[in-house]
Design a protein around this motif. Structure first.
Motif, PDB file in Angstrom:
ATOM      1  N   GLY A  51     -33.535  11.967   4.321  1.00  0.00           N
ATOM      2  CA  GLY A  51     -33.031  10.625   4.605  1.00  0.00           C
ATOM      3  C   GLY A  51     -31.533  10.468   4.603  1.00  0.00           C
ATOM      4  N   GLY A  52     -30.767  11.583   4.712  1.00  0.00           N
ATOM      5  CA  GLY A  52     -29.312  11.474   4.704  1.00  0.00           C
ATOM      6  C   GLY A  52     -28.775  10.646   5.852  1.00  0.00           C
ATOM      7  N   ALA A  53     -29.436  10.717   7.010  1.00  0.00           N
ATOM      8  CA  ALA A  53     -28.959   9.976   8.184  1.00  0.00           C
ATOM      9  C   ALA A  53     -29.151   8.475   8.045  1.00  0.00           C
ATOM     10  CB  ALA A  53     -29.680  10.473   9.439  1.00  0.00           C
ATOM     11  N   LYS A  54     -29.974   8.045   7.104  1.00  0.00           N
ATOM     12  CA  LYS A  54     -30.224   6.608   6.938  1.00  0.00           C
ATOM     13  C   LYS A  54     -29.035   5.878   6.346  1.00  0.00           C
ATOM     14  CE  LYS A  54     -35.232   7.166   6.450  1.00  0.00           C
ATOM     15  NZ  LYS A  54     -36.408   7.011   5.552  1.00  0.00           N
ATOM     16  N   ALA A  55     -28.104   6.631   5.777  1.00  0.00           N
ATOM     17  CA  ALA A  55     -26.898   6.013   5.225  1.00  0.00           C
ATOM     18  C   ALA A  55     -25.830   5.992   6.309  1.00  0.00           C
ATOM     19  CB  ALA A  55     -26.413   6.776   4.004  1.00  0.00           C
ATOM     20  N   ALA A  56     -26.200   5.487   7.477  1.00  0.00           N
ATOM     21  CA  ALA A  56     -25.338   5.593   8.660  1.00  0.00           C
ATOM     22  C   ALA A  56     -24.012   4.866   8.498  1.00  0.00           C
ATOM     23  CB  ALA A  56     -26.072   5.053   9.887  1.00  0.00           C
ATOM     24  N   ASP A  57     -23.948   3.873   7.619  1.00  0.00           N
ATOM     25  CA  ASP A  57     -22.708   3.118   7.466  1.00  0.00           C
ATOM     26  C   ASP A  57     -21.800   3.682   6.379  1.00  0.00           C
ATOM     27  OD1 ASP A  57     -23.479   1.362   9.443  1.00  0.00           O
ATOM     28  OD2 ASP A  57     -24.499   0.024   8.047  1.00  0.00           O
ATOM     29  N   SER A  58     -22.247   4.737   5.728  1.00  0.00           N
ATOM     30  CA  SER A  58     -21.443   5.251   4.625  1.00  0.00           C
ATOM     31  C   SER A  58     -20.443   6.281   5.113  1.00  0.00           C
ATOM     32  CB  SER A  58     -22.346   5.890   3.553  1.00  0.00           C
ATOM     33  OG  SER A  58     -22.789   7.167   3.994  1.00  0.00           O
ATOM     34  N   ALA A  59     -19.361   6.414   4.380  1.00  0.00           N
ATOM     35  CA  ALA A  59     -18.333   7.390   4.729  1.00  0.00           C
ATOM     36  C   ALA A  59     -18.885   8.806   4.644  1.00  0.00           C
ATOM     37  CB  ALA A  59     -17.136   7.232   3.789  1.00  0.00           C
ATOM     38  N   ALA A  60     -19.771   9.049   3.676  1.00  0.00           N
ATOM     39  CA  ALA A  60     -20.352  10.383   3.517  1.00  0.00           C
ATOM     40  C   ALA A  60     -21.221  10.747   4.703  1.00  0.00           C
ATOM     41  CB  ALA A  60     -21.162  10.456   2.223  1.00  0.00           C
ATOM     42  N   ALA A  61     -21.995   9.786   5.210  1.00  0.00           N
ATOM     43  CA  ALA A  61     -22.853  10.064   6.366  1.00  0.00           C
ATOM     44  C   ALA A  61     -22.010  10.353   7.597  1.00  0.00           C
ATOM     45  CB  ALA A  61     -23.786   8.887   6.627  1.00  0.00           C
ATOM     46  N   ALA A  62     -20.932   9.600   7.778  1.00  0.00           N
ATOM     47  CA  ALA A  62     -20.042   9.836   8.917  1.00  0.00           C
ATOM     48  C   ALA A  62     -19.452  11.237   8.837  1.00  0.00           C
ATOM     49  CB  ALA A  62     -18.928   8.796   8.938  1.00  0.00           C
ATOM     50  N   GLN A  63     -19.063  11.634   7.631  1.00  0.00           N
ATOM     51  CA  GLN A  63     -18.503  12.967   7.463  1.00  0.00           C
ATOM     52  C   GLN A  63     -19.562  14.035   7.706  1.00  0.00           C
ATOM     53  OE1 GLN A  63     -16.221  15.829   4.239  1.00  0.00           O
ATOM     54  NE2 GLN A  63     -16.535  13.679   3.744  1.00  0.00           N
ATOM     55  N   ALA A  64     -20.793  13.788   7.221  1.00  0.00           N
ATOM     56  CA  ALA A  64     -21.872  14.757   7.422  1.00  0.00           C
ATOM     57  C   ALA A  64     -22.131  14.960   8.906  1.00  0.00           C
ATOM     58  CB  ALA A  64     -23.138  14.281   6.716  1.00  0.00           C
ATOM     59  N   MET A  65     -22.197  13.877   9.670  1.00  0.00           N
ATOM     60  CA  MET A  65     -22.420  13.978  11.112  1.00  0.00           C
ATOM     61  C   MET A  65     -21.303  14.784  11.767  1.00  0.00           C
ATOM     62  SD  MET A  65     -25.218  12.435  12.024  1.00  0.00           S
ATOM     63  CE  MET A  65     -26.363  11.136  11.547  1.00  0.00           C
ATOM     64  N   TYR A  66     -20.072  14.515  11.374  1.00  0.00           N
ATOM     65  CA  TYR A  66     -18.931  15.214  11.969  1.00  0.00           C
ATOM     66  C   TYR A  66     -18.968  16.701  11.625  1.00  0.00           C
ATOM     67  CZ  TYR A  66     -14.185  16.784  12.837  1.00  0.00           C
ATOM     68  OH  TYR A  66     -13.098  17.499  13.272  1.00  0.00           O
ATOM     69  N   GLN A  67     -19.188  17.020  10.361  1.00  0.00           N
ATOM     70  CA  GLN A  67     -19.207  18.417   9.944  1.00  0.00           C
ATOM     71  C   GLN A  67     -20.339  19.178  10.617  1.00  0.00           C
ATOM     72  OE1 GLN A  67     -16.842  19.748   8.381  1.00  0.00           O
ATOM     73  NE2 GLN A  67     -15.803  18.141   7.228  1.00  0.00           N
ATOM     74  N   MET A  68     -21.505  18.520  10.762  1.00  0.00           N
ATOM     75  CA  MET A  68     -22.637  19.172  11.411  1.00  0.00           C
ATOM     76  C   MET A  68     -22.364  19.376  12.896  1.00  0.00           C
ATOM     77  SD  MET A  68     -25.721  17.186   9.475  1.00  0.00           S
ATOM     78  CE  MET A  68     -25.758  17.171   7.689  1.00  0.00           C
ATOM     79  N   ALA A  69     -21.700  18.410  13.520  1.00  0.00           N
ATOM     80  CA  ALA A  69     -21.332  18.547  14.927  1.00  0.00           C
ATOM     81  C   ALA A  69     -20.370  19.717  15.102  1.00  0.00           C
ATOM     82  CB  ALA A  69     -20.689  17.257  15.429  1.00  0.00           C
ATOM     83  N   TYR A  70     -19.433  19.849  14.186  1.00  0.00           N
ATOM     84  CA  TYR A  70     -18.484  20.959  14.247  1.00  0.00           C
ATOM     85  C   TYR A  70     -19.219  22.283  14.142  1.00  0.00           C
ATOM     86  CZ  TYR A  70     -13.754  22.837  13.847  1.00  0.00           C
ATOM     87  OH  TYR A  70     -12.568  23.484  14.083  1.00  0.00           O
ATOM     88  N   ALA A  71     -20.226  22.314  13.256  1.00  0.00           N
ATOM     89  CA  ALA A  71     -21.022  23.530  13.090  1.00  0.00           C
ATOM     90  C   ALA A  71     -21.835  23.831  14.345  1.00  0.00           C
ATOM     91  CB  ALA A  71     -21.954  23.378  11.887  1.00  0.00           C
ATOM     92  N   ALA A 124     -24.029  18.941  19.394  1.00  0.00           N
ATOM     93  CA  ALA A 124     -22.768  18.463  18.829  1.00  0.00           C
ATOM     94  C   ALA A 124     -22.430  17.085  19.369  1.00  0.00           C
ATOM     95  CB  ALA A 124     -21.648  19.452  19.148  1.00  0.00           C
ATOM     96  N   ARG A 125     -22.622  16.870  20.671  1.00  0.00           N
ATOM     97  CA  ARG A 125     -22.308  15.563  21.261  1.00  0.00           C
ATOM     98  C   ARG A 125     -23.205  14.469  20.703  1.00  0.00           C
ATOM     99  NH1 ARG A 125     -20.794  18.372  26.274  1.00  0.00           N
ATOM    100  NH2 ARG A 125     -22.960  18.399  26.953  1.00  0.00           N
ATOM    101  N   VAL A 126     -24.493  14.791  20.517  1.00  0.00           N
ATOM    102  CA  VAL A 126     -25.425  13.810  19.960  1.00  0.00           C
ATOM    103  C   VAL A 126     -24.987  13.402  18.551  1.00  0.00           C
ATOM    104  CG1 VAL A 126     -27.782  13.447  19.141  1.00  0.00           C
ATOM    105  CG2 VAL A 126     -27.390  14.536  21.348  1.00  0.00           C
ATOM    106  N   LEU A 127     -24.612  14.376  17.743  1.00  0.00           N
ATOM    107  CA  LEU A 127     -24.167  14.089  16.384  1.00  0.00           C
ATOM    108  C   LEU A 127     -22.876  13.268  16.387  1.00  0.00           C
ATOM    109  CD1 LEU A 127     -24.926  17.585  14.869  1.00  0.00           C
ATOM    110  CD2 LEU A 127     -25.909  15.442  14.046  1.00  0.00           C
ATOM    111  N   LEU A 128     -21.945  13.633  17.246  1.00  0.00           N
ATOM    112  CA  LEU A 128     -20.667  12.917  17.296  1.00  0.00           C
ATOM    113  C   LEU A 128     -20.853  11.471  17.729  1.00  0.00           C
ATOM    114  CD1 LEU A 128     -18.433  15.684  18.891  1.00  0.00           C
ATOM    115  CD2 LEU A 128     -18.319  14.842  16.537  1.00  0.00           C
ATOM    116  N   SER A 129     -21.848  11.224  18.585  1.00  0.00           N
ATOM    117  CA  SER A 129     -22.092   9.852  19.043  1.00  0.00           C
ATOM    118  C   SER A 129     -22.568   8.955  17.913  1.00  0.00           C
ATOM    119  CB  SER A 129     -23.130   9.853  20.170  1.00  0.00           C
ATOM    120  OG  SER A 129     -24.420  10.195  19.681  1.00  0.00           O
ATOM    121  N   GLN A 130     -23.002   9.554  16.803  1.00  0.00           N
ATOM    122  CA  GLN A 130     -23.500   8.784  15.668  1.00  0.00           C
ATOM    123  C   GLN A 130     -22.438   8.544  14.601  1.00  0.00           C
ATOM    124  OE1 GLN A 130     -27.561  10.141  14.390  1.00  0.00           O
ATOM    125  NE2 GLN A 130     -27.341  11.588  16.063  1.00  0.00           N
TER     126      GLN A 130
END
Length: 209
Positions: free
Chosen positions: A86-106, A116-122
């Motif tokens: 359920g990490g993605a459910k915290a979509a408004d949190s700074a940690a979730a934004a960072q997680a999406m970015y780091q995963m997109a980078y990976a 990567a594009r799908v993750l960055l769009s979130q």
């Protein structure tokens, strides 16, 4: 040492405090540049489960440290676990934004530009990682050969207003660097297609930053 002893206690690990303790230990180990330990306890928190905010923090830390340590072997597995917990459910949190970015980078590092594009769009544009996500999106289009779209994304970052809450010196430096890189990249793309005036304007913007 007391905390580490508690965290490895099986009974404590499954208690209501287990996840928070694992997150705290992973934070301390990250600050000490103990990459393997930080990743281990971030994963421990993910496997324990918890609130979406806790899971977002755990995912963000695991991928951030993995990137620093150049550990790319288990990213898909951890991403699947992060989603399941359920990490993605915290979509408004700074940690979730960072997680999406780091995963997109990976994902980009593994050659999966679409993921990567799908993750960055979130990643929310008004989050701390908004400008970085947009810049990386431009880079992805450039790598795929779509230079026109890449330039549009980079120009958007180049002209992006500085966030009003960027009073933290660290964030201010990052935001400034992202805009400078975007201006330089946009300038190069414009130069390559013969738009010398546009390229000059972009390079001037990089100097302003």
């Amino acid at each position: 040492e007391i905390l580490m002893g508690r965290v490895v206690d099986p009974q404590f690990r499954t208690s209501e405090y287990g996840t928070e303790a694992a997150l705290f230990v992973s934070q301390l180990l990250e600050e000490a540049a103990e990459h393997v330990g930080a990743m281990t306890y971030a994963e421990e928190a993910l496997r324990n489960g918890g609130t979406p905010e806790q899971m977002a923090e755990a995912g963000a830390r695991w991928f951030r440290v993995a990137r620093r340590a150049q550990r790319t072997d288990r990213q898909q597995e951890i991403y699947a676990l992060w989603q399941q917990q359920g990490g993605a459910k915290a979509a408004d949190s700074a940690a979730a934004a960072q997680a999406m970015y780091q995963m997109a980078y990976a994902a980009r590092a593994q050659g999966d530009r679409q993921a990567a594009r799908v993750l960055l769009s979130q990643v929310p544009t008004d989050s701390e990682f908004g400008s970085r996500a947009t810049y990386l999106s431009g880079g992805l289009y450039g790598e795929a050969g779509d230079l026109e779209t890449a330039e549009k994304w980079l120009a958007a970052v180049m002209d992006w207003a500085m966030p009003s809450d960027a009073s933290d010196p660290r964030r201010l430096a990052i935001e400034t660097d992202v805009r400078e890189l975007a201006a330089l990249s946009a300038g190069r793309l414009r130069y390559e297609r013969g738009d010398l005036e546009g390229a000059s304007a972009a390079y001037r913007r990089s100097d302003e930053n």
